[in-house]
Design an enzyme around this catalytic site. Structure first.
Site, PDB file in Angstrom:
ATOM      1  N   LYS A  33       0.855  -1.197   0.000  1.00  0.00           N
ATOM      2  CA  LYS A  33       0.000   0.000   0.000  1.00  0.00           C
ATOM      3  C   LYS A  33       0.885   1.239   0.000  1.00  0.00           C
ATOM      4  CE  LYS A  33      -2.325   1.789   3.672  1.00  0.00           C
ATOM      5  NZ  LYS A  33      -2.369   3.252   3.737  1.00  0.00           N
ATOM      6  N   ASP A  60      -3.539   4.398  -1.920  1.00  0.00           N
ATOM      7  CA  ASP A  60      -4.473   4.907  -0.903  1.00  0.00           C
ATOM      8  C   ASP A  60      -4.478   6.435  -0.914  1.00  0.00           C
ATOM      9  OD1 ASP A  60      -6.204   4.991   1.234  1.00  0.00           O
ATOM     10  OD2 ASP A  60      -4.682   4.516   2.745  1.00  0.00           O
ATOM     11  N   LYS A  62      -7.395   8.361  -1.011  1.00  0.00           N
ATOM     12  CA  LYS A  62      -8.598   8.891  -0.348  1.00  0.00           C
ATOM     13  C   LYS A  62      -9.114  10.148  -1.059  1.00  0.00           C
ATOM     14  CE  LYS A  62      -7.692   6.993   4.267  1.00  0.00           C
ATOM     15  NZ  LYS A  62      -6.336   6.428   4.156  1.00  0.00           N
ATOM     16  N   ASP A  65     -13.508  15.255  -3.789  1.00  0.00           N
ATOM     17  CA  ASP A  65     -13.627  16.573  -4.438  1.00  0.00           C
ATOM     18  C   ASP A  65     -14.933  16.566  -5.226  1.00  0.00           C
ATOM     19  OD1 ASP A  65     -13.004  19.086  -5.731  1.00  0.00           O
ATOM     20  OD2 ASP A  65     -10.882  18.656  -5.368  1.00  0.00           O
ATOM     21  N   THR A 119     -11.089   6.305  11.074  1.00  0.00           N
ATOM     22  CA  THR A 119     -11.100   5.730  12.427  1.00  0.00           C
ATOM     23  C   THR A 119     -10.495   6.689  13.458  1.00  0.00           C
ATOM     24  OG1 THR A 119      -9.116   4.555  11.762  1.00  0.00           O
ATOM     25  CG2 THR A 119     -11.149   3.288  11.825  1.00  0.00           C
ATOM     26  N   ARG A 210       3.511  -1.344  10.424  1.00  0.00           N
ATOM     27  CA  ARG A 210       4.679  -1.444  11.313  1.00  0.00           C
ATOM     28  C   ARG A 210       5.072  -2.850  11.761  1.00  0.00           C
ATOM     29  NH1 ARG A 210       2.266   3.483  14.535  1.00  0.00           N
ATOM     30  NH2 ARG A 210       0.445   2.490  13.587  1.00  0.00           N
TER      31      ARG A 210
HETATM   32  O1  C5P Z   1       1.504   0.434  10.894  1.00  0.00           O
HETATM   33  P1  C5P Z   1       0.043   0.070  10.796  1.00  0.00           P
HETATM   34  O2  C5P Z   1      -0.195  -1.420  10.628  1.00  0.00           O
HETATM   35  O3  C5P Z   1      -0.779   0.658  11.919  1.00  0.00           O
HETATM   36  O4  C5P Z   1      -0.412   0.761   9.431  1.00  0.00           O
HETATM   37  C1  C5P Z   1      -1.729   0.680   8.962  1.00  0.00           C
HETATM   38  C2  C5P Z   1      -1.881   1.404   7.665  1.00  0.00           C
HETATM   39  O5  C5P Z   1      -3.268   1.501   7.373  1.00  0.00           O
HETATM   40  C3  C5P Z   1      -1.361   2.838   7.680  1.00  0.00           C
HETATM   41  O6  C5P Z   1      -0.925   3.129   6.335  1.00  0.00           O
HETATM   42  C4  C5P Z   1      -2.569   3.653   8.027  1.00  0.00           C
HETATM   43  O7  C5P Z   1      -2.508   4.951   7.519  1.00  0.00           O
HETATM   44  C5  C5P Z   1      -3.662   2.857   7.316  1.00  0.00           C
HETATM   45  N1  C5P Z   1      -5.006   3.033   7.864  1.00  0.00           N
HETATM   46  C6  C5P Z   1      -5.326   2.780   9.184  1.00  0.00           C
HETATM   47  N2  C5P Z   1      -6.604   2.950   9.639  1.00  0.00           N
HETATM   48  C7  C5P Z   1      -7.541   3.354   8.805  1.00  0.00           C
HETATM   49  C8  C5P Z   1      -7.244   3.606   7.471  1.00  0.00           C
HETATM   50  C9  C5P Z   1      -5.949   3.436   7.031  1.00  0.00           C
HETATM   51  O8  C5P Z   1      -4.465   2.397   9.967  1.00  0.00           O
HETATM   52  N3  C5P Z   1      -8.777   3.477   9.246  1.00  0.00           N
END
Ligand code: C5P
Length: 232
Positions: A33, A60, A62, A65, A119, A210
């Site tokens: 992603k 991604d 998002k 507009d 979220t 992560r």
């Molecule tokens: O590091 P981690 O597993 O928390 O990363 C989750 C990814 O999903 C990040 O790129 C974050 O921006 C994205 N994301 C999220 N929650 C959402 C939408 C997208 O954590 N509701």
């Protein structure tokens, strides 16, 4: 669908680091992603560079507009042939339909995915924006709107999967971040689920950042996540 349901979120701005990571993950994840941080730094060229490594790319962006502008952005974004592209359901029905039509005209098989309520927002935030009621109801309302407009799927939190599976058609893809190995810390994610739990609840694709990117050996970490999901 993909070789693995796990997509790794490459949350970094530099193309060389993103490329190295994407190369190292080949065969260990279903795709990667790329989000706004990367896109604003590296642009469409940077997206094409990662895509040319062969892994499916979830772009991604998002988008949100007026319909004409989003349709144009979808056309431009689809040139890189991402496997998935996101837009905000709160842009409204006309915007969503314009995006779906732009995809159709491009002859693209990319999934257009709608984001419902970020979220990072809770009931109080929505109230301040004039949206009364609970966040879950707003998620459901926007999900229905997006599905009626013809999107291929939704991005949702793990704890929205079951509720959305009850209200959207079975073919609608659910793409889910907030995933952590069983028993691990959630970083700044407040409500997490393990891969096995999220898949059992009805997720199609899991977005993991992560726990993979921060590991000494990202490919092994990704494989372990998948094995954990399959084994339970
Ligand atoms: O590091 P981690 O597993 O928390 O990363 C989750 C990814 O999903 C990040 O790129 C974050 O921006 C994205 N994301 C999220 N929650 C959402 C939408 C997208 O954590 N509701």
């Amino acid at each position: 669908m993909f070789t693995s349901p796990i997509f790794c979120a490459i949350d970094r701005p530099d193309p060389s680091g993103a490329l190295d990571l994407a190369r190292s993950l080949e065969g260990a994840v279903g795709g990667v992603k790329l989000g706004l941080e990367y896109f604003c730094a590296a642009g469409p060229e940077g997206v094409r560079a990662v895509a040319s490594e062969g892994l499916p790319v979830f772009l991604d962006l998002k988008l949100h507009d007026i319909p004409n502008t989003v349709a144009g952005a979808v056309r431009s974004a689809l040139v890189a042939e991402p496997a998935m592209l996101t837009l905000h359901a709160s842009g409204g029905s006309a915007m969503l339909r314009a995006a779906v039509e732009a995809k159709r005209q491009a002859g693209s098989s990319s999934w257009l995915l709608a984001v419902t309520v970020l979220t990072s927002l809770d009931d109080t935030d929505l109230g301040a924006m004039g949206i009364a009621g609970d966040t879950g109801a707003q998620v459901e309302r926007l999900a229905r709107l997006a599905v009626e407009a013809g999107v291929d799927g939704l991005v949702c939190s793990p704890h929205e999967i079951a509720r959305l599976r009850r209200v959207v058609p079975a073919g609608i893809k659910l793409v889910v971040p907030g995933i952590r190995p069983p028993g691990s810390a959630g970083d700044d994610q407040k409500r997490v689920m393990s891969p096995a739990e999220a898949l059992a609840a009805g997720a199609d694709v899991l977005v993991v950042g992560r726990p993979i990117t921060g590991a000494a050996d990202p490919a092994s970490a990704a494989r372990a996540l998948l094995q954990g999901a399959a084994g339970s």
